[in-house]
Design an enzyme around this catalytic site. Structure first.
Site, PDB file in Angstrom:
ATOM      1  N   GLU A  62      -0.762  -9.230  -0.560  1.00 26.98           N
ATOM      2  CA  GLU A  62      -2.176  -9.491  -0.228  1.00 26.98           C
ATOM      3  C   GLU A  62      -3.024  -9.553  -1.500  1.00 26.98           C
ATOM      4  O   GLU A  62      -3.902 -10.401  -1.634  1.00 26.98           O
ATOM      5  CB  GLU A  62      -2.690  -8.414   0.735  1.00 26.98           C
ATOM      6  CG  GLU A  62      -2.040  -8.547   2.112  1.00 26.98           C
ATOM      7  CD  GLU A  62      -2.428  -7.433   3.059  1.00 26.98           C
ATOM      8  OE1 GLU A  62      -2.082  -6.262   2.776  1.00 26.98           O
ATOM      9  OE2 GLU A  62      -3.086  -7.715   4.069  1.00 26.98           O
ATOM     10  N   GLY A  66       0.468  -4.935   0.870  1.00 24.87           N
ATOM     11  CA  GLY A  66      -0.741  -4.991   0.035  1.00 24.87           C
ATOM     12  C   GLY A  66      -0.510  -5.650  -1.311  1.00 24.87           C
ATOM     13  O   GLY A  66      -1.448  -6.199  -1.902  1.00 24.87           O
ATOM     14  N   ALA A 112       0.870  -1.177   0.000  1.00 24.03           N
ATOM     15  CA  ALA A 112       0.000   0.000   0.000  1.00 24.03           C
ATOM     16  C   ALA A 112       0.906   1.225   0.000  1.00 24.03           C
ATOM     17  O   ALA A 112       2.050   1.152   0.464  1.00 24.03           O
ATOM     18  CB  ALA A 112      -0.886  -0.013   1.237  1.00 24.03           C
ATOM     19  N   GLU A 142       4.475  -5.220   7.302  1.00 26.55           N
ATOM     20  CA  GLU A 142       3.705  -4.154   7.979  1.00 26.55           C
ATOM     21  C   GLU A 142       4.132  -3.906   9.418  1.00 26.55           C
ATOM     22  O   GLU A 142       4.128  -2.765   9.880  1.00 26.55           O
ATOM     23  CB  GLU A 142       2.201  -4.481   7.943  1.00 26.55           C
ATOM     24  CG  GLU A 142       1.547  -4.239   6.586  1.00 26.55           C
ATOM     25  CD  GLU A 142       1.627  -5.435   5.649  1.00 26.55           C
ATOM     26  OE1 GLU A 142       2.436  -6.353   5.896  1.00 26.55           O
ATOM     27  OE2 GLU A 142       0.867  -5.439   4.656  1.00 26.55           O
TER      28      GLU A 142
HETATM   29  N1  COA Z   1       4.623   3.120  -0.551  1.00 25.03           N
HETATM   30  C1  COA Z   1       5.024   4.300  -1.058  1.00 25.03           C
HETATM   31  N2  COA Z   1       6.161   4.440  -1.744  1.00 25.03           N
HETATM   32  C2  COA Z   1       6.926   3.366  -1.930  1.00 25.03           C
HETATM   33  C3  COA Z   1       6.574   2.104  -1.417  1.00 25.03           C
HETATM   34  C4  COA Z   1       5.361   2.009  -0.702  1.00 25.03           C
HETATM   35  N3  COA Z   1       4.907   0.848  -0.214  1.00 25.03           N
HETATM   36  N4  COA Z   1       7.523   1.199  -1.739  1.00 25.03           N
HETATM   37  C5  COA Z   1       8.458   1.889  -2.443  1.00 25.03           C
HETATM   38  N5  COA Z   1       8.097   3.184  -2.548  1.00 25.03           N
HETATM   39  C6  COA Z   1       8.821   4.276  -3.232  1.00 25.03           C
HETATM   40  C7  COA Z   1       9.998   4.752  -2.399  1.00 25.03           C
HETATM   41  O1  COA Z   1       9.598   5.681  -1.412  1.00 25.03           O
HETATM   42  C8  COA Z   1      10.847   5.388  -3.482  1.00 25.03           C
HETATM   43  O2  COA Z   1      10.292   6.641  -3.815  1.00 25.03           O
HETATM   44  P1  COA Z   1      11.253   7.938  -4.022  1.00 25.03           P
HETATM   45  O3  COA Z   1      12.121   7.567  -5.197  1.00 25.03           O
HETATM   46  O4  COA Z   1      10.305   9.041  -4.310  1.00 25.03           O
HETATM   47  O5  COA Z   1      12.028   8.088  -2.773  1.00 25.03           O
HETATM   48  C9  COA Z   1      10.608   4.484  -4.687  1.00 25.03           C
HETATM   49  O6  COA Z   1       9.395   3.796  -4.425  1.00 25.03           O
HETATM   50  C10 COA Z   1      11.711   3.455  -4.883  1.00 25.03           C
HETATM   51  O7  COA Z   1      11.852   2.721  -3.685  1.00 25.03           O
HETATM   52  P2  COA Z   1      13.262   2.553  -2.910  1.00 25.03           P
HETATM   53  O8  COA Z   1      12.956   2.283  -1.465  1.00 25.03           O
HETATM   54  O9  COA Z   1      14.162   3.670  -3.232  1.00 25.03           O
HETATM   55  O10 COA Z   1      13.803   1.233  -3.624  1.00 25.03           O
HETATM   56  P3  COA Z   1      14.820   0.166  -3.019  1.00 25.03           P
HETATM   57  O11 COA Z   1      15.194  -0.731  -4.143  1.00 25.03           O
HETATM   58  O12 COA Z   1      15.904   0.834  -2.257  1.00 25.03           O
HETATM   59  O13 COA Z   1      13.950  -0.684  -1.935  1.00 25.03           O
HETATM   60  C11 COA Z   1      11.987  -1.880  -1.185  1.00 25.03           C
HETATM   61  C12 COA Z   1      12.887  -1.480  -2.385  1.00 25.03           C
HETATM   62  C13 COA Z   1      10.782  -2.587  -1.748  1.00 25.03           C
HETATM   63  C14 COA Z   1      12.773  -2.809  -0.258  1.00 25.03           C
HETATM   64  C15 COA Z   1      11.582  -0.600  -0.412  1.00 25.03           C
HETATM   65  O14 COA Z   1      11.060   0.333  -1.343  1.00 25.03           O
HETATM   66  C16 COA Z   1      10.536  -0.828   0.647  1.00 25.03           C
HETATM   67  O15 COA Z   1      10.844  -1.347   1.706  1.00 25.03           O
HETATM   68  N6  COA Z   1       9.269  -0.430   0.380  1.00 25.03           N
HETATM   69  C17 COA Z   1       8.203  -0.510   1.337  1.00 25.03           C
HETATM   70  C18 COA Z   1       7.689  -1.921   1.461  1.00 25.03           C
HETATM   71  C19 COA Z   1       6.594  -2.002   2.513  1.00 25.03           C
HETATM   72  O16 COA Z   1       6.821  -1.761   3.681  1.00 25.03           O
HETATM   73  N7  COA Z   1       5.393  -2.341   2.061  1.00 25.03           N
HETATM   74  C20 COA Z   1       4.268  -2.510   2.925  1.00 25.03           C
HETATM   75  C21 COA Z   1       3.454  -1.290   2.973  1.00 25.03           C
HETATM   76  S1  COA Z   1       2.059  -1.491   4.022  1.00 25.03           S
END
Ligand code: COA
Length: 258
Positions: free
Chosen positions: A115, A112, A66, A135
């Site tokens: 999910e 999400g 999400a 989460e």
């Molecule tokens: N919601 C909003 N933005 C998200 C996102 C999410 N769930 N997952 C990734 N993004 C965005 C990042 O903020 C970043 O945006 P920016 O370039 O404007 O800063 C962009 O996507 C790229 O992500 P980044 O974190 O730089 O890539 P990465 O390769 O270093 O890491 C992940 C990849 C997937 C490990 C990391 O993005 C992450 O942990 N995301 C969240 C996952 C999460 O907790 N999901 C559950 C949500 S309830």
């Protein structure tokens, strides 16, 4: 409808919904959920669509969860509504669609995103895919059905571990847990998903819809799945697909369900 966050393509009775926010790793904001719902409703009504495949744009993510930026300042009531929307308009909607929905997991499927994938009727993953429900690392719990569907797919103990550690597993680990049905290379993911869709297309769409209803009944509170099976089984006898399927068998030809 013009979509801002998804691409809907269709060809040979197969619709493909591509979640298209690659710069945000295809994170699901409210608008994206409503567009997916609209695309699925359109596919459900369209007689020229019989299978739906959902995948992510870009080479990094299926859906990284999400959209955290959207809910970071929510309070309790808005949190409840966010979850309700994710249940009713996304995951329950997919699970109960009358046409098969296949998740082609092409990268990160987190929160999400996993999910959503778990609410699909089957899941294929590319070998670079990573899955998890992180989460609790954000101070919340899975809110789009993950606490229910993950134990259904992999068992309670493994689900507890994955949710409590908030860790990610790779595609082969997901395969061994039964979380995905197949793991293939990145290049083969869509081709393999389409091959499975084409096998499904050979069969009766009416019987397939009935199978979805009957299988889902096993996971619904207060519903006797065996009774639902009997009802759906008997309903098949009044369909043109049943007449075509049985007649084709007896006439030693392939059925034509189109
Ligand atoms: N919601 C909003 N933005 C998200 C996102 C999410 N769930 N997952 C990734 N993004 C965005 C990042 O903020 C970043 O945006 P920016 O370039 O404007 O800063 C962009 O996507 C790229 O992500 P980044 O974190 O730089 O890539 P990465 O390769 O270093 O890491 C992940 C990849 C997937 C490990 C990391 O993005 C992450 O942990 N995301 C969240 C996952 C999460 O907790 N999901 C559950 C949500 S309830």
């Amino acid at each position: 409808m013009n979509y801002n966050n998804i691409i809907l393509e269709s060809k040979n009775f197969i619709a493909t919904i591509i979640i298209n926010r690659p710069k945000k790793l295809n994170a699901l904001n409210i608008e994206t959920i409503s567009e997916i719902n609209h695309a699925l409703s359109t596919a459900e009504k369209d007689n020229n669509i019989r299978v739906v495949i959902i995948t992510g744009a870009g080479d990094k993510a299926f859906i990284a969860g999400a959209d955290i930026s959207e809910f970071a300042n929510f309070e309790k009531e808005k949190g409840y509504d966010l979850s309700l929307n994710g249940h009713q308009n996304l995951c329950d909607f997919i699970e109960n669609l009358s046409k098969p929905v296949v998740a082609a997991i092409n990268g990160f499927a987190l929160g999400g995103g996993l999910e959503l994938a778990m609410s699909c009727h089957m899941r294929l993953a590319s070998d670079n895919a990573k899955m998890g429900l992180p989460e609790v690392s954000l101070g919340v719990i899975p809110g789009y059905g993950g606490t229910q569907r993950l134990p259904q797919l992999i068992g309670k103990g493994k689900a507890m571990e994955l949710i409590m550690t908030g860790g990610m597993i790779d595609a082969n680990n997901a395969l061994s847990l039964g979380l995905v049905n197949h793991v293939v290379s990145k290049e083969e993911l869509m081709e393999t998903s389409i091959k499975i869709a084409m096998k499904i297309l050979k069969n009766s769409p009416m019987a397939i819809s009935s199978s979805i209803v009957a299988i889902n009944a096993n996971y619904k509170d207060g519903v006797n799945g065996y009774e639902v099976e009997r009802r759906e089984f008997s309903n098949c006898f009044q369909t043109r697909d049943f007449v075509e399927g049985t007649t084709a068998f007896l006439e030693k030809r392939k059925p034509n369900f189109n």
